[in-house]
Design a protein around this motif. Structure first.
Motif, PDB file in Angstrom:
ATOM      1  N   TYR A   1       0.864  -1.168   0.000  1.00 41.95           N
ATOM      2  CA  TYR A   1       0.000   0.000   0.000  1.00 41.95           C
ATOM      3  C   TYR A   1       0.906   1.225   0.000  1.00 41.95           C
ATOM      4  O   TYR A   1       2.077   1.145   0.380  1.00 41.95           O
ATOM      5  CB  TYR A   1      -0.875   0.042   1.271  1.00 41.95           C
ATOM      6  CG  TYR A   1      -1.892  -1.048   1.385  1.00 41.95           C
ATOM      7  CD1 TYR A   1      -1.542  -2.315   1.876  1.00 41.95           C
ATOM      8  CD2 TYR A   1      -3.225  -0.832   1.034  1.00 41.95           C
ATOM      9  CE1 TYR A   1      -2.491  -3.327   1.998  1.00 41.95           C
ATOM     10  CE2 TYR A   1      -4.176  -1.830   1.152  1.00 41.95           C
ATOM     11  CZ  TYR A   1      -3.807  -3.075   1.628  1.00 41.95           C
ATOM     12  OH  TYR A   1      -4.741  -4.071   1.740  1.00 41.95           O
TER      13      TYR A   1
ATOM     14  N   GLN B   1       0.843   5.670   0.957  1.00 39.04           N
ATOM     15  CA  GLN B   1       0.119   6.792   1.546  1.00 39.04           C
ATOM     16  C   GLN B   1       0.880   8.063   1.196  1.00 39.04           C
ATOM     17  O   GLN B   1       1.948   8.321   1.765  1.00 39.04           O
ATOM     18  CB  GLN B   1      -0.004   6.632   3.063  1.00 39.04           C
ATOM     19  CG  GLN B   1      -0.844   7.693   3.744  1.00 39.04           C
ATOM     20  CD  GLN B   1      -0.942   7.476   5.240  1.00 39.04           C
ATOM     21  OE1 GLN B   1      -0.030   6.960   5.873  1.00 39.04           O
ATOM     22  NE2 GLN B   1      -2.068   7.874   5.832  1.00 39.04           N
TER      23      GLN B   1
ATOM     24  N   VAL C   1      -4.614   5.945   2.675  1.00 35.60           N
ATOM     25  CA  VAL C   1      -3.809   4.782   2.345  1.00 35.60           C
ATOM     26  C   VAL C   1      -4.443   4.109   1.126  1.00 35.60           C
ATOM     27  O   VAL C   1      -5.651   3.846   1.108  1.00 35.60           O
ATOM     28  CB  VAL C   1      -3.760   3.798   3.527  1.00 35.60           C
ATOM     29  CG1 VAL C   1      -3.012   2.529   3.150  1.00 35.60           C
ATOM     30  CG2 VAL C   1      -3.122   4.462   4.750  1.00 35.60           C
TER      31      VAL C   1
ATOM     32  N   PHE D   1      -4.339   1.001  -1.868  1.00 34.80           N
ATOM     33  CA  PHE D   1      -3.872  -0.335  -2.236  1.00 34.80           C
ATOM     34  C   PHE D   1      -3.076  -0.282  -3.538  1.00 34.80           C
ATOM     35  O   PHE D   1      -3.457   0.399  -4.495  1.00 34.80           O
ATOM     36  CB  PHE D   1      -5.093  -1.237  -2.414  1.00 34.80           C
ATOM     37  CG  PHE D   1      -4.811  -2.560  -3.059  1.00 34.80           C
ATOM     38  CD1 PHE D   1      -5.108  -2.769  -4.396  1.00 34.80           C
ATOM     39  CD2 PHE D   1      -4.255  -3.594  -2.334  1.00 34.80           C
ATOM     40  CE1 PHE D   1      -4.866  -3.989  -5.001  1.00 34.80           C
ATOM     41  CE2 PHE D   1      -4.011  -4.829  -2.928  1.00 34.80           C
ATOM     42  CZ  PHE D   1      -4.317  -5.022  -4.266  1.00 34.80           C
TER      43      PHE D   1
ATOM     44  N   PHE E   1       3.795   0.977   2.491  1.00 37.51           N
ATOM     45  CA  PHE E   1       3.582  -0.005   3.546  1.00 37.51           C
ATOM     46  C   PHE E   1       3.455  -1.402   2.943  1.00 37.51           C
ATOM     47  O   PHE E   1       2.727  -1.612   1.973  1.00 37.51           O
ATOM     48  CB  PHE E   1       2.305   0.303   4.323  1.00 37.51           C
ATOM     49  CG  PHE E   1       2.355   1.570   5.122  1.00 37.51           C
ATOM     50  CD1 PHE E   1       1.667   2.692   4.701  1.00 37.51           C
ATOM     51  CD2 PHE E   1       3.081   1.639   6.295  1.00 37.51           C
ATOM     52  CE1 PHE E   1       1.706   3.869   5.437  1.00 37.51           C
ATOM     53  CE2 PHE E   1       3.135   2.815   7.040  1.00 37.51           C
ATOM     54  CZ  PHE E   1       2.445   3.932   6.601  1.00 37.51           C
TER      55      PHE E   1
END
Lengths: 114, 110
Positions: free
Chosen positions: A35, A37, A43, A45, A91
């Motif tokens: 992911y 951001q 956030v 995908f 992430f």
């Protein structure tokens, strides 16, 4: 408690350069995700990965992006030719099942493109 | 998009008070999850509630789900300074990717 670990914590790269972000998912997990951001935004995908192949990817995940599980522990995200707009927190997450199980996130890699 | 949207955007409370935040979403879901993010850190999973469940508890956290209204709430009771963070709801459907809302920033004042 097992953790998802990501390296590096901060990566600064010149525009146009390739960058590889690394993740070590929780050891018995089978499903892996990336992911991102962008600062001040939601956030989003990017991609999910299972059984050594991509199971789903978003519109963001274009030909500049690729993922790989080169060995039994690492899961990498490669951006081939970085753009300014790739600057974001990235992430990695993993889960042991696809359905109705939480995804466990790493602390992220802050990618800064100059 | 089935993304959750949190309300309020920001919440400031005194230590010991309860904090309530809401999440609305647009489409059918398999489950709804709540995550916490401390500044500069990753997302920490708090609670997962399945579409056939109405309420779940975990310590000082209580989550409700109303699928008829496509909404969920997260209640933090007896808040502490350490609860200061951003809280996100995220939904999954058949594709199992998480669709996040914009989050609620909670500040707990000592």
């Amino acid at each position: 408690e097992p953790e998802v670990t990501q390296t590096p914590s901060h990566q600064v790269t010149q525009m146009g350069q390739e960058v590889i972000l690394r993740c070590v998912p929780i050891s018995n997990h089978l499903y892996f995700y990336w992911y991102r951001q962008i600062l001040g935004q939601k956030v989003e995908f990017l991609v999910s990965f299972y059984n050594n192949e991509i199971s789903e990817k978003s519109e963001i995940f274009d030909d500049q992006f690729s993922v790989e599980r080169p060995d039994g522990s690492n899961f990498t995200l490669k951006i081939r030719s970085t753009k300014l707009e790739d600057s974001a927190m990235y992430f990695c997450a993993s889960s042991d099942q696809h359905s109705n199980q939480p995804q466990h996130f790493g602390d992220g890699t802050r990618l800064s493109i100059l | 998009s089935q993304q959750g949207e949190e309300d309020p955007q920001a919440l400031s409370i005194q230590e010991g008070e309860n904090a309530t935040m809401n999440c609305s979403y647009k489409t059918s879901i398999n489950n709804l999850q709540w995550y916490r993010q401390n500044s500069g850190r990753g997302l920490v999973h708090l609670i997962l509630i399945r579409s056939n469940e109405r309420e779940k508890h975990s310590g000082r956290l209580r989550v409700t789900l109303d699928t008829s209204k496509k909404s969920s709430s997260l209640l933090i009771t007896a808040s502490r300074a350490a609860d200061t963070a951003s809280y996100f709801c995220a939904t999954t459907w058949n594709d199992y990717k998480l669709s996040f809302g914009a989050g609620t920033t909670v500040t707990v004042r000592a």
